[in-house]
Design an enzyme around this catalytic site. Structure first.
Site, short mmCIF file in Angstrom:
data_model
loop_
_atom_site.label_atom_id
_atom_site.label_comp_id
_atom_site.label_asym_id
_atom_site.label_seq_id
_atom_site.Cartn_x
_atom_site.Cartn_y
_atom_site.Cartn_z
N HIS A 1 7.43 -2.47 3.49
CA HIS A 1 7.88 -3.64 3.04
C HIS A 1 5.98 -4.52 2.05
O HIS A 1 5.57 -3.89 2.29
CB HIS A 1 7.05 -4.37 4.63
CG HIS A 1 8.30 -3.90 5.63
ND1 HIS A 1 9.23 -5.23 5.81
CD2 HIS A 1 8.90 -3.25 6.38
CE1 HIS A 1 10.09 -4.76 6.53
NE2 HIS A 1 9.07 -3.91 6.72
N CYS B 1 14.04 -3.09 3.50
CA CYS B 1 14.03 -2.83 4.53
C CYS B 1 15.25 -2.94 5.28
O CYS B 1 16.52 -2.53 5.33
CB CYS B 1 13.48 -3.53 5.95
SG CYS B 1 12.80 -1.78 7.57
N GLU C 1 6.32 -6.87 1.12
CA GLU C 1 5.49 -8.70 1.02
C GLU C 1 5.14 -8.40 2.50
O GLU C 1 4.17 -9.00 3.11
CB GLU C 1 7.13 -9.33 1.38
CG GLU C 1 7.81 -8.86 3.44
CD GLU C 1 8.23 -7.52 3.22
OE1 GLU C 1 8.47 -6.74 2.74
OE2 GLU C 1 9.30 -7.76 4.31
#
Lengths: 256, 50
Positions: free
Chosen positions: A194, A88, A196
């Site tokens: 994302h 991002c 993660e």
């Protein structure tokens, strides 16, 4: 044998650093936060640039952060065979630093988007990041951005061979539905969704962990702990038959 | 109505000997930092501060 070390570069305004630290740890890395104003350590196998709003996104998102000491050291890390991921705002920083081509601009239509998306791997690649994500695989990942529209003056044709993930439904107007981008080496990955934040089934998806597990496999030349836990987690087994990347550092960060 | 471009104006004060030098310094700043050439263009105009 110690786990490979992974530095998560923390900028003023980062907010995804802890998620990235945890995801890298879950994949097997010894991850630790690293202040953006300090040079990168020499013994790391990987550097991660987290999501957030570095320097408040002033002027252009990622522009000020791209001038930081740790970011200036990324080219050297890649040259030594290390891996880099920018998520991002981290993707924006990699573009602003010139490690990835093009630009990321305001969403089209304008506005902040935060929801789950599906991205499809459309590239047959030896990139370490995609050892566990074969061509044709889909990942369910969350997005949260206002400036995620990828642009390249040469259009999608200019980056097609470097775009491993495309949105199934384009949320931001990115050219060619580009959701992620690799550099020429395949070791630098910029990704707007994302992974993660999709690294545990309790979060709604563990698909993102496949990217980090692939990086771990490449660095250690060993099956990821994720693969060993696949039965419990529901993850797919890692793709087999991929040739190793010989320039990657060993688990101790020393060049083989 | 269509919007073809959205611009930003940045005013700098540069301590240097000539207008040419001020323009060169400003252009370098744009090339190296302020402008992403994939997306943006720039123009520079120089005036003297009393």
């Amino acid at each position: 044998v110690s786990n490979p070390r992974a530095a998560v570069i923390v900028f003023p305004g980062s907010n995804g650093d802890r998620d990235l630290l945890e995801a890298l740890r879950a994949a097997g890395f010894d991850s630790f936060p690293h202040p953006s104003g300090q040079p990168l350590p020499d013994d790391i196998a990987l550097a991660g640039l987290p999501g957030g709003f570095s320097y408040g996104d002033y002027w252009r998102a990622g522009m000020l952060a791209s001038q930081e000491s740790a970011v200036r050291g990324l080219a050297g890390l890649v040259g030594r065979g290390g891996l880099v991921i920018g998520v991002c705002n981290g993707f924006q920083i990699l573009v602003e630093a010139g490690l990835l081509p093009g630009a990321l601009s305001y969403n089209d239509p304008a506005g902040f988007r935060h929801r789950w998306v599906t991205v499809r791997c459309t590239l047959e690649t030896d990139s370490p990041w995609f050892r566990n994500v074969p061509n044709g695989a889909t990942l369910r990942l969350p997005i949260a951005h206002g400036e995620g529209s990828y642009f390249h003056p040469g259009g999608f044709d200019a980056v097609r061979s470097h775009a491993p993930l495309l949105y199934e439904e384009n949320p931001n107007g990115s050219v060619g539905d580009v959701a992620a981008l690799l550099d020429d080496t395949g070791r630098v990955l910029g990704i707007m969704p994302h992974p993660e934040r999709a690294a545990d089934l309790d979060l709604g998806s563990a698909d993102g962990l496949r990217l980090f597990a692939g990086a771990y496999r490449a660095v250690t030349r060993d099956p990821s702990p994720v693969a060993r836990r696949k039965k419990a987690s529901g993850l797919q087994p890692p793709a087999s038959g991929k040739k190793p990347v010989d320039t990657l550092p060993s688990a101790t960060g020393v060049q083989r | 109505v269509t919007v073809d471009a959205v611009g930003r104006l940045l005013s700098l004060t540069i301590d240097c000997a000539t207008a040419d030098e001020a323009e060169r310094i400003t252009s370098d700043l744009c090339d190296q930092l302020l402008v992403n050439p994939s997306l943006e263009t720039f123009s520079v105009s120089v005036g003297e501060v009393a």
